[in-house]
Scaffold this active site. Sequence first.
Site, PDB file in Angstrom:
ATOM      1  N   ASP A   1       0.851  -1.182   0.000  1.00  8.31           N
ATOM      2  CA  ASP A   1       0.000   0.000   0.000  1.00  8.31           C
ATOM      3  C   ASP A   1       0.888   1.234   0.000  1.00  8.31           C
ATOM      4  O   ASP A   1       2.114   1.130  -0.062  1.00  8.31           O
ATOM      5  CB  ASP A   1      -0.959   0.002   1.197  1.00  8.31           C
ATOM      6  CG  ASP A   1      -2.306   0.636   0.847  1.00  8.31           C
ATOM      7  OD1 ASP A   1      -2.308   1.830   0.500  1.00  8.31           O
ATOM      8  OD2 ASP A   1      -3.337  -0.058   0.904  1.00  8.31           O
ATOM      9  N   HIS A  40      -2.778   3.178  -4.496  1.00 10.04           N
ATOM     10  CA  HIS A  40      -2.206   2.583  -3.273  1.00 10.04           C
ATOM     11  C   HIS A  40      -0.789   2.080  -3.536  1.00 10.04           C
ATOM     12  O   HIS A  40      -0.404   1.001  -3.071  1.00 10.04           O
ATOM     13  CB  HIS A  40      -3.089   1.438  -2.761  1.00 10.04           C
ATOM     14  CG  HIS A  40      -4.394   1.884  -2.162  1.00 10.04           C
ATOM     15  ND1 HIS A  40      -4.470   2.514  -0.946  1.00 10.04           N
ATOM     16  CD2 HIS A  40      -5.666   1.788  -2.621  1.00 10.04           C
ATOM     17  CE1 HIS A  40      -5.745   2.787  -0.670  1.00 10.04           C
ATOM     18  NE2 HIS A  40      -6.481   2.362  -1.672  1.00 10.04           N
ATOM     19  N   GLU A  93      -9.856   2.784  -4.955  1.00 10.40           N
ATOM     20  CA  GLU A  93      -9.467   4.100  -4.452  1.00 10.40           C
ATOM     21  C   GLU A  93      -8.263   4.672  -5.191  1.00 10.40           C
ATOM     22  O   GLU A  93      -7.340   5.221  -4.582  1.00 10.40           O
ATOM     23  CB  GLU A  93      -9.167   4.026  -2.945  1.00 10.40           C
ATOM     24  CG  GLU A  93     -10.384   3.676  -2.106  1.00 10.40           C
ATOM     25  CD  GLU A  93     -10.088   3.659  -0.621  1.00 10.40           C
ATOM     26  OE1 GLU A  93     -10.926   4.128   0.150  1.00 10.40           O
ATOM     27  OE2 GLU A  93      -9.001   3.163  -0.232  1.00 10.40           O
TER      28      GLU A  93
END
Length: 536
Positions: A168, A239, A302
Site C-alpha cells: 500500500d 495505493h 481508491e
Amino acid sequence: MLIPRPAELDPGEGAFTITPTTPISADPPLERAARWLRSTLAPALGGPPPAEGDGPAVRFRHAPDLAEEAYRLTVTPGGVLAEASAHPGAFYAAQSLVQLLPPAVYRSAGAPLALRLPAVTVADAPRFGWRGTLIDVARHFLPKREVLRYLDLMALHKINVLHLHLTDDQGWRIEIKRYPALTETGGWRKGSTVGSSRHGRHEDRPHGGFYTQDDIREIVAYAAERAITVVPEIDLPGHTQAAIAAYPELGNSDAPVEVRTAWGPGEHVLNAEESTLAFFRNVFDEVLELFDSRYVCIGGDECVKTEWRSDARVQQRMRERGLADEDALQSWFVRHFDEYLTARGRALLGWDEILDGGLAEGATVMSWRGTGGAVAAARAGHDVIACPLTDVYFDYRQSDDPDEPIPVGCVIGLADAYAFEPVPEGLSLSETGHVLGGQAQLWTEPVDGPRALDYLAFPRLAAFAEAVWTRGPRDYAEFEPRLVHHLARLDALGVEYRPLAGPHPWQRRPDALGWPRSRAEMLDDVLGGPEPTPGD
C-alpha cells in the site's frame, strides 16, 4: 457448544475418553488431520498419542461420498469415527472434536486432563466456500509468528481464506528479489498517524518490516495444513506510493516521493508506461511462485486520478490507446493483469471499483461499497465476495461506548456481525450462485500490534464465522450462550478479545482520537450519495 453451529448435531448416550494410549489413526488421504489432532492433544495427554494400536480409537475414514469440506463425526462409548473425503473435511472434524473437550485442552502445557468426549453424531458442511478474513499488514506490519498464531485462530473457527494485504502507500511487505528496494526503501516509513487522520496527530517513530520469500512459503504451507488458502494482494494502479518511493520511474512526477505516513489513499499512483506494466509483471512472476491460491488480488480500489488528469504523458498514452477517460485507464490496467493472470491459470480478484470503466472478463469482485457492486457484478455473470464496509469492517468501533479504542467508522457490534448476510437482496436464484461467500476485513490503521488486532477481531470473528458457515436461520439469543462457553477457549489460547461488557481499562486508547460515523455517513462517503436500492 460448537462454533460455528453444525448443520446437524444429535446427542447420544454415554461418553468416550481419550487416554495417552488411545490410537489416533487415519486412512492415507486424511493423515494430515490425524497428525494435527495428535499434536494438539499432546500437551493435555502428557505426550502425543500413538498413530496405530489395538482397542478403542479415534479413526479418520475416507468417505468419497462427502463433499471436500463436509464431514461426519460419530462419538460413542466404543470410540470415535471421523469421515471425510479430503483434508479440509477431516480437519474440520478434528476441530469439532477438540471443541467437544474441556476448554483447558487449548493450553500449551499443564497437568494432564481427562479428555472425555460426550457421545454425539455431527453431520456438517459449510454454506459458502469462501469464508475469509483480510489482515492489512501494509499499514501496520504483523510479524510472521503472529500471522501463524492468527492462522490457528482462523482454523478454530473454520475460516478458510486469509487475504494478506501486502502492499500500500504506507508500506511494501513482501520480498521481491528482482527489485530489492521495494523492501529496503518501501518496507518502512518515518512515522505514522495516531488515531484518525482527521485530527492530524502524528508520531515520528519509524515503522516497518517485511516477509522474506521463505517466510511466505512457511505461512502458505502452515495455512494449507489448516485447510486455509492464503490470497495475496499487490495493489495497483493506486495505493502504490511505497513502490514509487522505491522506484521513482513508476510514478508521474520528477519530485522525490517518500513512503506515505498519513492514512488514506495518496495521490501518487502508477504511470501508464509499458515499462511499469513490465515491472509489475515481474513482481507477479515472483508472487505466483510463492502462493498457490487460484485468486490473486490486484486491489484496483481508491485510485486517486489527480496526477493522471494533469500529466501530459498520461493523457498522451490514453489517446494512443483510445481510452476515453481516467476510469477507462484504470480498467485498462485491470484488464491487462486479468489477461496476465488468466494465462497463468490464476484468477484476478479486485475491489468493486474494478467495475468502473468496464469489468475485465475473468475478474471476481470484492464488494465493499455496500451491496451495489455485488448485485451489479452477479447480474453481469461475475463471481462476488461480499464484504460491505458497514457489516464486516472489523476495524470499525464495536459500540457507542466512549471508551472504545480509536472509535472509527460506524458501530459493528457482535450481534451485527452475527446478522451478516452475504447474499444481497434482489438477486435471482442463478445470480445468487455467483456469491462465493463473505470476508471480514481488519484494516490496521488503528491496529499497532497483535493485542489491538485481537481486540478488534474477537469475538466478532466467531460471530462472522457462523454467518458464513451455518445454513438456515440464525438466532443471536441461541448463539450467545455458546459464545460465552467459547470465550473460555479463547482465554486458554491467550486471545485478548473484547469482553462482552466492554473494553478492559488497558484496552482503551485515550491518546488516539477516532472519528465515529453512522452507517449512512460511511456509505455516503464511499458512494458519493445514498446506496441505490437493488432494483435500481
